[in-house]
Design an enzyme around this catalytic site. Structure first.
Site, PDB file in Angstrom:
ATOM      1  N   CYS A 156       2.116   2.476  -2.107  1.00  0.00           N
ATOM      2  CA  CYS A 156       2.697   1.133  -2.086  1.00  0.00           C
ATOM      3  C   CYS A 156       1.671   0.138  -1.549  1.00  0.00           C
ATOM      4  O   CYS A 156       1.524  -0.018  -0.343  1.00  0.00           O
ATOM      5  CB  CYS A 156       3.941   1.127  -1.206  1.00  0.00           C
ATOM      6  SG  CYS A 156       4.669  -0.497  -1.006  1.00  0.00           S
ATOM      7  N   CYS A 159       2.911  -2.631   0.663  1.00  0.00           N
ATOM      8  CA  CYS A 159       3.111  -2.302   2.083  1.00  0.00           C
ATOM      9  C   CYS A 159       1.775  -2.103   2.803  1.00  0.00           C
ATOM     10  O   CYS A 159       1.619  -2.513   3.946  1.00  0.00           O
ATOM     11  CB  CYS A 159       3.922  -1.014   2.226  1.00  0.00           C
ATOM     12  SG  CYS A 159       5.209  -0.779   1.017  1.00  0.00           S
ATOM     13  N   ASP A 160       0.830  -1.444   2.154  1.00  0.00           N
ATOM     14  CA  ASP A 160      -0.331  -0.919   2.877  1.00  0.00           C
ATOM     15  C   ASP A 160      -1.682  -1.602   2.603  1.00  0.00           C
ATOM     16  O   ASP A 160      -2.654  -1.312   3.292  1.00  0.00           O
ATOM     17  CB  ASP A 160      -0.484   0.585   2.585  1.00  0.00           C
ATOM     18  CG  ASP A 160       0.673   1.387   3.150  1.00  0.00           C
ATOM     19  OD1 ASP A 160       1.346   0.865   4.047  1.00  0.00           O
ATOM     20  OD2 ASP A 160       0.905   2.520   2.697  1.00  0.00           O
TER      21      ASP A 160
END
Ligand SMILES: Cc1cc2nc3c(=O)[nH]c(=O)nc-3n(C[C@H](O)[C@H](O)[C@H](O)COP(=O)(O)OP(=O)(O)OC[C@H]3O[C@@H](n4cnc5c(N)ncnc54)[C@H](O)[C@@H]3O)c2cc1C
Length: 336
Positions: A156, A159-160
């Site tokens: 993801c 997200c990261d």
């Protein structure tokens, strides 16, 4: 339909953090999954006054992994997490029990009801079920991937990506998800490799454009990832050129695996018919092969895996379930 198992106060339900749900409850409808399909099914079921429980691992589903959404009606542009908060706040207005953090392991048809059992052996009972468990990321299955998840291997970028500020990262895949991830990474990483085993990218031109313009991005086409290396964290990646089998190892700090999504349908493979891709087969009213079991969203055979489509299908599934229950629901000895 009597109001069974609904002794939750409306004030509590107006909060976006939902109160805990007691195990072993009896409902008319169980909705499995809390993405756009499940949340919309919840709103429709509650507005029809169907005593319902939503059993879900998270609230938001794939929308939590999405940075910007530009194609949900009513919003020119909305961040995925903000859209999820709107969905949650809307659900919280209604009397529906929301059992968060629970993954359904199986559903057993019993006499006149379904027994919903989670991975931690919590059970709920319902006369009808809506399956809305969506999809999850497909893994590469190469050495090092599993061992280094969360330590450089990620699924993801939304997200990261910020964790790779000034670092080198690889994105594996050539479709829309991979290109979106590479675009997210471009804002932070010093260098981004896009590795695809296809001869050409399959993602949309609009997503390719900024990557092709950037001198930070290198495309490795016709290339297969063989191994991800590292002890405590990702250090390098080995890949091979499909044309000449030449292998190369390159230092990277992160590997984003973006090679598609697979349906979360395994818990239901003995309950309803699946197609060859593992999607739950539904008709235009979201009915599955088993009476009383309906399905909606990305986990089904309905084409166009999109938020608005999943939401629409969730509404249809809840209304079909309501109709089925209103016609008498399961015969006393049926369901098994
Ligand atoms: C990176 C990315 C970007 C995207 N961008 C867009 C976009 O811009 N616009 C757009 O329209 N669409 C976009 N999509 C697609 C969109 O997010 C999906 O089509 C939509 O979320 C599908 O909704 P769903 O409810 O069917 O499934 P999901 O969103 O997958 O939700 C499934 C839910 O089921 C739960 N669950 C799964 N298994 C179980 C289980 N066994 N027990 C209990 N709960 C379970 C999950 O926790 C989750 O809550 C994007 C997808 C991705 C991955």
């Amino acid at each position: 339909m009597e109001l069974t198992s609904l002794n939750l106060s409306l004030d509590a339900l107006r909060q976006t953090d939902f109160p805990a749900v007691a195990p072993g409850g009896w409902y008319d409808l169980a909705i499995v999954g809390g993405g756009p399909a499940g949340l919309t099914a919840g709103i429709y079921a509650a507005r029809k006054r169907v005593p319902a429980v939503m059993v879900t691992h998270d609230l938001g589903g794939q929308v939590l992994w999405t940075s910007s959404v530009e194609n949900y009606p009513g919003y020119n542009l909305v961040q995925g997490r903000d859209l999820v908060e709107k969905f949650k706040a809307q659900v919280a207005q209604f009397p529906i029990a929301v059992a968060q953090g629970q993954r359904v392991a199986r559903i057993e048809p019993q006499r006149g009801r379904f027994r919903i059992v989670t991975e931690s052996d919590v059970e709920h009972f319902a006369k009808a079920v809506v399956l809305a468990t969506g999809k999850r990321y497909r893994s590469l299955g190469v050495p090092g991937e599993k061992e280094l998840i969360g330590r450089g291997v990620a699924y993801c970028a939304t997200c990261d990506a910020p964790l790779f500020q000034g670092k080198v990262a690889a994105v594996v895949g050539g479709g829309n998800s991979a290109l979106t991830s590479a675009g997210d990474l471009l804002k932070y990483a010093a260098r981004v490799y896009v590795i695809s085993n296809m001869a050409a990218l399959t993602g949309d031109a609009v997503l390719q454009e900024p990557l092709r313009k950037s001198d930070k991005v290198e495309f490795l086409m016709n290339t297969t990832v063989l191994e991800i290396h590292g002890t405590d964290k990702v250090e390098s990646i080995t890949f091979s050129n499909n044309a000449n089998n030449q292998q190369q190892t390159t230092n990277v700090a992160g590997v984003f695996v973006e090679i598609g999504l697979i349906p979360n349908s395994e818990p239901f493979q003995d309950l309803v018919d699946l197609n060859q891709r593992g999607e739950i087969v539904v008709d235009c009213a979201c009915r599955t092969s088993r009476p009383g079991v309906f399905a909606a969203g990305d986990v089904t055979t309905v084409p166009a895996k999109q938020i608005v489509v999943a939401a629409g299908e969730g509404a249809k599934a809840a209304l079909s379930a309501f109709d089925w229950l209103a016609r008498g629901g399961p015969p006393p000895a049926a369901g098994g």
